[in-house]
Design a protein around this motif. Structure first.
Motif, short mmCIF file in Angstrom:
data_model
loop_
_atom_site.label_atom_id
_atom_site.label_comp_id
_atom_site.label_asym_id
_atom_site.label_seq_id
_atom_site.Cartn_x
_atom_site.Cartn_y
_atom_site.Cartn_z
N VAL A 71 -2.91 57.85 29.32
CA VAL A 71 -4.02 57.68 28.37
C VAL A 71 -4.10 58.85 27.40
CG1 VAL A 71 -6.53 57.56 28.17
CG2 VAL A 71 -5.36 56.15 29.86
N THR A 72 -3.90 60.07 27.89
CA THR A 72 -4.02 61.25 27.03
C THR A 72 -2.77 61.51 26.21
OG1 THR A 72 -3.26 62.72 28.80
CG2 THR A 72 -5.64 62.35 28.61
N GLY A 73 -1.70 60.77 26.46
CA GLY A 73 -0.47 60.95 25.71
C GLY A 73 0.46 62.01 26.26
N ASP A 74 0.11 62.59 27.41
CA ASP A 74 1.02 63.57 28.03
C ASP A 74 2.29 62.90 28.54
OD1 ASP A 74 -0.75 65.58 27.51
OD2 ASP A 74 -1.61 65.64 29.53
N ARG A 75 2.22 61.61 28.70
CA ARG A 75 3.39 60.86 29.13
C ARG A 75 3.47 59.59 28.29
NH1 ARG A 75 4.75 58.79 35.34
NH2 ARG A 75 6.90 58.14 34.90
N SER A 76 4.66 59.23 27.87
CA SER A 76 4.85 58.05 27.02
C SER A 76 4.93 56.78 27.85
CB SER A 76 6.14 58.20 26.20
OG SER A 76 6.43 56.99 25.52
N LEU A 77 4.30 55.72 27.34
CA LEU A 77 4.39 54.43 28.00
C LEU A 77 5.78 53.82 27.89
CD1 LEU A 77 0.88 53.11 27.04
CD2 LEU A 77 1.76 53.24 29.37
N ASP A 78 6.65 54.43 27.10
CA ASP A 78 8.05 54.00 27.08
C ASP A 78 8.73 54.27 28.42
OD1 ASP A 78 7.78 53.23 24.46
OD2 ASP A 78 8.59 55.09 23.63
N GLU A 79 8.12 55.11 29.25
CA GLU A 79 8.66 55.44 30.56
C GLU A 79 8.16 54.49 31.65
OE1 GLU A 79 7.85 59.51 31.50
OE2 GLU A 79 8.38 60.23 29.52
N TRP A 80 7.60 53.35 31.25
CA TRP A 80 6.94 52.48 32.22
C TRP A 80 7.88 52.03 33.34
CZ3 TRP A 80 2.05 51.87 33.24
CH2 TRP A 80 1.65 50.81 34.07
N ASP A 81 9.11 51.68 33.01
CA ASP A 81 10.04 51.23 34.05
C ASP A 81 10.28 52.33 35.09
OD1 ASP A 81 10.21 48.77 32.85
OD2 ASP A 81 12.14 49.16 31.88
N ASP A 82 10.43 53.57 34.62
CA ASP A 82 10.58 54.69 35.56
C ASP A 82 9.32 54.87 36.39
OD1 ASP A 82 13.08 55.14 34.56
OD2 ASP A 82 12.50 56.83 33.29
N HIS A 83 8.19 54.67 35.76
CA HIS A 83 6.89 54.78 36.45
C HIS A 83 6.82 53.77 37.60
CE1 HIS A 83 2.57 55.00 37.05
NE2 HIS A 83 2.41 53.75 36.64
N VAL A 84 7.16 52.52 37.33
CA VAL A 84 7.13 51.49 38.37
C VAL A 84 8.15 51.80 39.47
CG1 VAL A 84 7.51 49.04 38.86
CG2 VAL A 84 6.24 49.73 36.81
N ALA A 85 9.30 52.33 39.06
CA ALA A 85 10.33 52.68 40.05
C ALA A 85 9.82 53.77 41.01
CB ALA A 85 11.59 53.16 39.34
N THR A 86 8.98 54.68 40.50
CA THR A 86 8.42 55.71 41.36
C THR A 86 7.48 55.11 42.39
OG1 THR A 86 8.62 57.36 39.60
CG2 THR A 86 7.12 57.88 41.42
N PHE A 87 6.67 54.13 41.96
CA PHE A 87 5.83 53.41 42.93
C PHE A 87 6.69 52.82 44.05
CE2 PHE A 87 2.32 52.67 39.66
CZ PHE A 87 1.38 53.42 40.35
N GLU A 88 7.80 52.21 43.67
CA GLU A 88 8.67 51.59 44.67
C GLU A 88 9.26 52.65 45.60
OE1 GLU A 88 8.86 48.54 45.23
OE2 GLU A 88 8.01 47.67 43.40
N GLN A 89 9.59 53.80 45.03
CA GLN A 89 10.14 54.89 45.83
C GLN A 89 9.13 55.38 46.88
OE1 GLN A 89 10.87 58.47 43.59
NE2 GLN A 89 12.49 59.18 44.96
#
Length: 535
Positions: free
Chosen positions: A499-517
């Motif tokens: 939300v604050t822009g410290d992380r780009s939503l372009d990284e969403w796939d990596d984000h979901v992969a971390t949940f799986e990890q």
């Protein structure tokens, strides 16, 4: 690729630690008292009246450990509702009050040591602990007691089937008594609403927003026209998120099952890992980048929120009722219909509470000397007479009937808040209670006139099927608690970063992969099992 500190190894190590602590805790529970309690249930004492009042002919004392909120009286036996109930029932309660800051630690220590009371009252026993101590025999099943000795609660459960569904554990037992939100009390079911200032809309010559685009245009006008304003703010991020869940198709079975709902195929999902949630974060990140969303939203609190509203700075917010937090300034707000993403979309409101507002605030232990008496005493609070005492106090002392409705005596409220005025009279203050709340007798901000009117705005678009929280076996609870804590921590950190822009939503796939990890598949599978068990 963004790497997370959470790994499957972390989860497994945490699981081992929790398993060890669970084994140690088991040593303290399930003593010989359980058989004595069962015997007392099978063979009622002659002192007990099976129905009506008093509950017992000769006075008895029952022992509790109770969490005492700082909002409530220091000695509950001095409270008018408790004194009246003791007179009616012939039962004195040794409340065992523990200040709210220390209550959870104290409860856990008592359970671990084996030196616990007849009842844990208003201590918020987690669902996993209910399962664990229920399976061990420390907490006794209440099924038979409810059926034989609790007609008021039985009537509520027959009227609202979700109560029985949400209270029943996988072994078929009910170990805890419910907090109930009467579904006809709209302000309790639809607590959070989205609010906007009607006076500023009029000043701008704008119609009430219905789409996200129109809503953003209003926020932009607030920023441009009202000096020092906060276009969209809150006491935390949660109320803003829940106000937009329906707009983005999230939490499609309400608020009480956590961040769990069903996907398009009817399978359980953890929706913060969904594309719809990504879209929601994208919208909020866009507002934040333009200064339209409160810039310290992840570091604020309720006091700052109330101050911002009282000073006339908030253009929009998510809350039960602005008047309850901002005083007269709050009267300028009106509730929004559920916003839609595109003109012509069907509005949907998903911020809906279950009738089962809580479990875990009453459990009876195997050391109960008076199981039937306690069950009948608790059932008193689930009837109208007891509920009025619990929430309103004593008629003629704290409330009176006015035009067919019970109202607090006005003199009590002079120079006092409702909580301050009611402290000598009622027991509900501070929440965490088993009981039956309706707008006939509950006088919190949720049932105020503005909150109720706002609830009527969203009601036509509200979910019809709302889940109470899921229950699990002790083994399932251990798994989902361990994994879930890591998932929640990562999700909260990521929410703020996106939300604050410290992380780009372009990284969403990596984000979901971390949940799986971390172990999302196992977490979701446990919820899928619980869902299928309930279906």
């Amino acid at each position: 690729m963004t790497r997370s500190p959470f790994t499957r190894r972390t989860v497994l190590a945490s699981s081992a630690v929790l398993a060890s602590s669970t084994a140690l805790a088991a040593c303290g529970g399930g003593g010989d008292e359980g058989g004595d309690t069962a015997e007392k249930i099978e063979n009622p004492d002659e002192n007990i009246n099976p129905e009506g009042l008093p509950i017992v002919e000769e006075e008895i004392t029952i022992s509790f450990m109770s969490r005492r909120s700082n909002a409530s009286a220091e000695d509950w036996n001095e409270v008018a509702a408790a004194q009246t109930t003791q007179e009616l029932t012939n039962i004195e309660v040794d409340w065992g009050l523990v200040n709210e800051e220390a209550a959870i630690e104290r409860r856990n220590l008592l359970l671990t040591s084996g030196d616990y009371p007849e009842v844990f009252y208003r201590t918020g026993v987690p669902s996993g602990d209910i399962a664990k101590y229920g399976e061990q025999g420390t907490f006794i099943p209440l099924n038979d007691l409810i059926e034989k000795y609790m007609p008021n609660l039985t009537a509520r459960m027959e009227e609202y089937p979700a109560l029985r569904t949400g209270l029943t554990f996988p072994d078929g037992n009910i170990y805890s008594l419910p907090g109930i939100y009467d579904p006809t009390s709209l302000g309790l079911r639809y607590q959070t609403k989205f609010w906007i200032r009607q006076d500023w809309l009029d000043q701008f010559g704008m119609a009430t927003p219905e789409t996200l685009e129109e809503y953003q245009a209003y926020l932009e006008e607030v920023a441009a026209s009202i000096e020092g304003s906060i276009p969209l703010g809150g006491q935390d991020m949660g109320s803003i998120l829940t106000s937009l869940y329906g707009t983005f198709g999230l939490a499609n079975h309400g608020n009480d099952a956590g961040l769990i709902d069903l996907d398009a195929d009817g399978k359980v999902r953890y929706f913060p890992a969904s594309e719809e949630y990504r879209d929601l974060l994208s919208f909020l990140a866009g507002l934040y980048s333009k200064g339209l969303l409160q810039q310290d939203i992840f570091a604020t609190d309720a006091a700052a929120f109330s101050a911002n509203g009282t000073e006339g700075l908030l253009g929009s917010c998510g809350v039960q009722t602005p008047s309850g937090y901002f005083g007269k300034e709050g009267d300028n707000y009106v509730a929004l219909k559920p916003l839609v993403r595109n003109a012509g979309d069907e509005p949907a409101w998903h911020a809906v509470r279950s009738e089962l507002s809580s479990i875990g605030n009453f459990v009876m232990t195997d050391k109960s000397e008076h199981p039937i008496e306690i069950a009948r005493w608790m059932d008193f609070w689930f009837g109208e007479e007891g509920a009025k005492l619990f929430f309103l106090g004593v008629e003629g002392e704290s409330y009176e009937e006015v035009d067919g409705r019970d109202e607090l005596i006005p003199e009590l409220l002079e120079d006092k808040t409702v909580d301050e005025a009611l402290k000598p009279y009622v027991l509900y203050l501070g929440g965490w209670y088993p009981g039956w709340a309706t707008d006939d007798w509950f006088r919190g901000v949720e049932t105020s006139e503005q909150s109720t009117e706002g609830s009527k705005v969203v009601e036509p678009y509200a979910l019809k099927e709302v889940w109470p929280a899921f229950t699990f076996t002790a083994e399932e609870s251990q798994q989902i608690t361990t994994i879930g804590n890591d998932i929640s921590k990562y999700a909260e950190e990521s929410l703020a970063a996106f939300v604050t822009g410290d992380r780009s939503l372009d990284e969403w796939d990596d984000h979901v992969a971390t949940f799986e990890q971390i172990g999302l598949a196992d977490f979701v599978a446990a919820h899928q099992t619980a869902y299928e068990r309930r279906s």
